[in-house]
Write a protein that holds these residues in place. Structure first.
Motif, PDB file in Angstrom:
ATOM      1  N   LEU A 187      69.983 -31.529  68.636  1.00 16.04           N
ATOM      2  CA  LEU A 187      70.708 -31.148  67.428  1.00 16.04           C
ATOM      3  C   LEU A 187      69.951 -31.587  66.182  1.00 16.04           C
ATOM      4  CD1 LEU A 187      73.117 -29.792  66.198  1.00 16.04           C
ATOM      5  CD2 LEU A 187      74.423 -31.903  66.479  1.00 16.04           C
ATOM      6  N   ALA A 188      69.246 -32.723  66.250  1.00 14.93           N
ATOM      7  CA  ALA A 188      68.439 -33.169  65.111  1.00 14.93           C
ATOM      8  C   ALA A 188      67.398 -32.115  64.754  1.00 14.93           C
ATOM      9  CB  ALA A 188      67.760 -34.499  65.434  1.00 14.93           C
ATOM     10  N   ARG A 189      66.766 -31.521  65.763  1.00 14.82           N
ATOM     11  CA  ARG A 189      65.780 -30.467  65.510  1.00 14.82           C
ATOM     12  C   ARG A 189      66.451 -29.242  64.893  1.00 14.82           C
ATOM     13  NH1 ARG A 189      63.935 -32.375  70.537  1.00 14.82           N
ATOM     14  NH2 ARG A 189      65.022 -30.694  71.653  1.00 14.82           N
ATOM     15  N   ARG A 190      67.655 -28.925  65.360  1.00 10.26           N
ATOM     16  CA  ARG A 190      68.382 -27.785  64.816  1.00 10.26           C
ATOM     17  C   ARG A 190      68.723 -28.010  63.340  1.00 10.26           C
ATOM     18  NH1 ARG A 190      71.487 -23.557  67.075  1.00 10.26           N
ATOM     19  NH2 ARG A 190      73.277 -22.920  65.810  1.00 10.26           N
ATOM     20  N   LEU A 191      69.173 -29.224  63.020  1.00 12.35           N
ATOM     21  CA  LEU A 191      69.499 -29.539  61.631  1.00 12.35           C
ATOM     22  C   LEU A 191      68.256 -29.524  60.759  1.00 12.35           C
ATOM     23  CD1 LEU A 191      72.117 -32.402  62.161  1.00 12.35           C
ATOM     24  CD2 LEU A 191      72.567 -30.046  61.451  1.00 12.35           C
ATOM     25  N   LEU A 192      67.142 -30.019  61.306  1.00 14.56           N
ATOM     26  CA  LEU A 192      65.901 -29.986  60.537  1.00 14.56           C
ATOM     27  C   LEU A 192      65.510 -28.548  60.220  1.00 14.56           C
ATOM     28  CD1 LEU A 192      63.545 -31.489  59.253  1.00 14.56           C
ATOM     29  CD2 LEU A 192      62.376 -31.427  61.479  1.00 14.56           C
ATOM     30  N   ARG A 193      65.697 -27.633  61.167  1.00 12.03           N
ATOM     31  CA  ARG A 193      65.396 -26.228  60.903  1.00 12.03           C
ATOM     32  C   ARG A 193      66.279 -25.679  59.780  1.00 12.03           C
ATOM     33  NH1 ARG A 193      65.437 -25.753  66.575  1.00 12.03           N
ATOM     34  NH2 ARG A 193      67.354 -24.492  66.525  1.00 12.03           N
ATOM     35  N   LEU A 194      67.526 -26.151  59.740  1.00 13.15           N
ATOM     36  CA  LEU A 194      68.428 -25.720  58.668  1.00 13.15           C
ATOM     37  C   LEU A 194      67.926 -26.221  57.312  1.00 13.15           C
ATOM     38  CD1 LEU A 194      71.058 -24.377  57.786  1.00 13.15           C
ATOM     39  CD2 LEU A 194      72.254 -26.499  58.338  1.00 13.15           C
ATOM     40  N   PHE A 195      67.476 -27.476  57.258  1.00 12.70           N
ATOM     41  CA  PHE A 195      66.933 -28.020  56.012  1.00 12.70           C
ATOM     42  C   PHE A 195      65.667 -27.259  55.599  1.00 12.70           C
ATOM     43  CE2 PHE A 195      68.796 -32.259  57.587  1.00 12.70           C
ATOM     44  CZ  PHE A 195      70.000 -32.020  56.949  1.00 12.70           C
ATOM     45  N   ILE A 196      64.834 -26.916  56.575  1.00 11.87           N
ATOM     46  CA  ILE A 196      63.615 -26.170  56.282  1.00 11.87           C
ATOM     47  C   ILE A 196      63.955 -24.792  55.716  1.00 11.87           C
ATOM     48  CG2 ILE A 196      61.602 -25.049  57.327  1.00 11.87           C
ATOM     49  CD1 ILE A 196      61.550 -27.407  59.342  1.00 11.87           C
ATOM     50  N   GLU A 197      64.948 -24.127  56.311  1.00  8.71           N
ATOM     51  CA  GLU A 197      65.343 -22.809  55.825  1.00  8.71           C
ATOM     52  C   GLU A 197      65.921 -22.907  54.414  1.00  8.71           C
ATOM     53  OE1 GLU A 197      66.149 -18.636  55.871  1.00  8.71           O
ATOM     54  OE2 GLU A 197      64.727 -19.984  56.839  1.00  8.71           O
ATOM     55  N   LEU A 198      66.730 -23.926  54.171  1.00  9.21           N
ATOM     56  CA  LEU A 198      67.285 -24.138  52.837  1.00  9.21           C
ATOM     57  C   LEU A 198      66.158 -24.327  51.826  1.00  9.21           C
ATOM     58  CD1 LEU A 198      70.024 -24.658  51.268  1.00  9.21           C
ATOM     59  CD2 LEU A 198      69.547 -27.087  51.619  1.00  9.21           C
ATOM     60  N   ASN A 199      65.164 -25.132  52.204  1.00  8.70           N
ATOM     61  CA  ASN A 199      64.019 -25.358  51.331  1.00  8.70           C
ATOM     62  C   ASN A 199      63.217 -24.081  51.107  1.00  8.70           C
ATOM     63  OD1 ASN A 199      60.764 -26.268  51.771  1.00  8.70           O
ATOM     64  ND2 ASN A 199      61.835 -27.062  49.981  1.00  8.70           N
ATOM     65  N   ARG A 200      63.030 -23.297  52.161  1.00 11.06           N
ATOM     66  CA  ARG A 200      62.256 -22.064  52.050  1.00 11.06           C
ATOM     67  C   ARG A 200      62.875 -21.111  51.036  1.00 11.06           C
ATOM     68  NH1 ARG A 200      61.922 -16.936  53.889  1.00 11.06           N
ATOM     69  NH2 ARG A 200      63.914 -17.022  54.987  1.00 11.06           N
ATOM     70  N   LEU A 201      64.191 -21.195  50.902  1.00 12.14           N
ATOM     71  CA  LEU A 201      64.891 -20.297  50.001  1.00 12.14           C
ATOM     72  C   LEU A 201      65.166 -20.918  48.629  1.00 12.14           C
ATOM     73  CD1 LEU A 201      67.313 -18.692  52.590  1.00 12.14           C
ATOM     74  CD2 LEU A 201      65.220 -17.759  51.637  1.00 12.14           C
ATOM     75  N   GLY A 202      64.523 -22.083  48.348  1.00  6.84           N
ATOM     76  CA  GLY A 202      64.539 -22.561  46.977  1.00  6.84           C
ATOM     77  C   GLY A 202      65.003 -23.968  46.698  1.00  6.84           C
ATOM     78  N   THR A 203      65.667 -24.632  47.648  1.00  8.47           N
ATOM     79  CA  THR A 203      66.198 -25.967  47.393  1.00  8.47           C
ATOM     80  C   THR A 203      65.129 -27.039  47.603  1.00  8.47           C
ATOM     81  OG1 THR A 203      68.456 -25.377  48.005  1.00  8.47           O
ATOM     82  CG2 THR A 203      67.880 -27.694  48.182  1.00  8.47           C
ATOM     83  N   SER A 204      65.033 -27.974  46.673  1.00 13.44           N
ATOM     84  CA  SER A 204      64.196 -29.159  46.881  1.00 13.44           C
ATOM     85  C   SER A 204      64.947 -30.109  47.809  1.00 13.44           C
ATOM     86  CB  SER A 204      63.896 -29.854  45.552  1.00 13.44           C
ATOM     87  OG  SER A 204      63.153 -29.012  44.704  1.00 13.44           O
TER      88      SER A 204
END
Length: 234
Positions: A187-204
């Motif tokens: 699940l940690a890897r899944r959450l990290l992917r979510l953070f990466i996607e959020l960042n890819r779309l503009g969030t620092s």
């Protein structure tokens, strides 16, 4: 998660966070953090790391303006925050998503209601956000827990609910303090992917962690705290 996020974000190049010779102490004691000078750029991703007690949470709280610096200058989204008004502070904080280790869920609200709360506070109608909240809860593995109260949730489930609540506002800046500390590696890897996607779309994104296995999954800048000072590992 593509449907959840709107990829049309601003390309503003103004630093999201800038510290200039910032120091902080509690009472009359020595400075716990000193001479902090660094910037967090728009659309950037960084880990904040260091040994336990190094001051990672204190630094996040400085960025959130929950702790006032003893000295130095802090600017957020290009605005000098010294002497900032209460209304302006509220506006700045609404641009941030925050996940702290104590979760801060409201026990009388369901998981769904806790995650939706920031949108309700903004005055949005439930019909405009219900599908997004449900989708995000399913993504973090809480699709079957959205109608239960926080006291029924495990520590890991509370952690995921807190993460979902921080992300639902689509923040310009995400501050996360050990966001994967109570979940299994998968699940940690899944959450990290979510953070990466959020960042890819503009969030620092700033993730405070001492989990090297998590940090090693991503080649990004590391802000390393030690002995009250900050070292930047590009």
């Amino acid at each position: 998660m593509e449907a959840f996020y709107d990829s049309d974000f601003s390309r503003d190049t103004t630093a999201v966070v800038h510290f200039e010779n910032v120091g902080v102490r509690y009472g009359m004691g020595p400075e716990v953090l000193r001479d902090l000078t660094f910037s967090i750029e728009p659309h950037s991703f960084q880990f904040l790391t260091g040994p336990s007690g190094a001051g990672k949470t204190t630094l996040l709280r400085l960025i959130l303006l929950a702790v006032k610096p003893t000295r130095g200058l802090i600017s957020l989204f290009g605005e000098d925050v010294s002497g900032i008004s209460k209304d302006s502070l509220t506006d700045l904080r609404r641009r941030m998503g925050v996940v702290f280790q104590d979760f801060r869920l409201l026990d009388h609200l369901t998981t769904y209601e806790n995650v939706a709360l920031p949108l309700r506070v903004q005055g949005k109608e439930e019909a405009s956000y219900r599908a997004e909240v449900v989708e995000l809860l399913r993504w973090v593995g809480l699709g079957d827990r959205m109608h239960v109260l926080p006291p029924v949730l495990s520590g890991g489930e509370k952690q995921r609910a807190a993460i979902a609540r921080a992300l639902i506002v689509r923040p310009d800046l995400l501050l996360a303090d050990e966001p994967t500390g109570n979940v299994d590696p998968s699940l940690a890897r899944r959450l990290l992917r979510l953070f990466i996607e959020l960042n890819r779309l503009g969030t620092s994104v700033v993730i405070a962690t001492h989990d090297f296995s998590l940090m090693d999954q991503l080649d990004v800048r590391r802000l390393v705290l030690g002995d009250g000072r900050l070292h930047i590992d590009e």
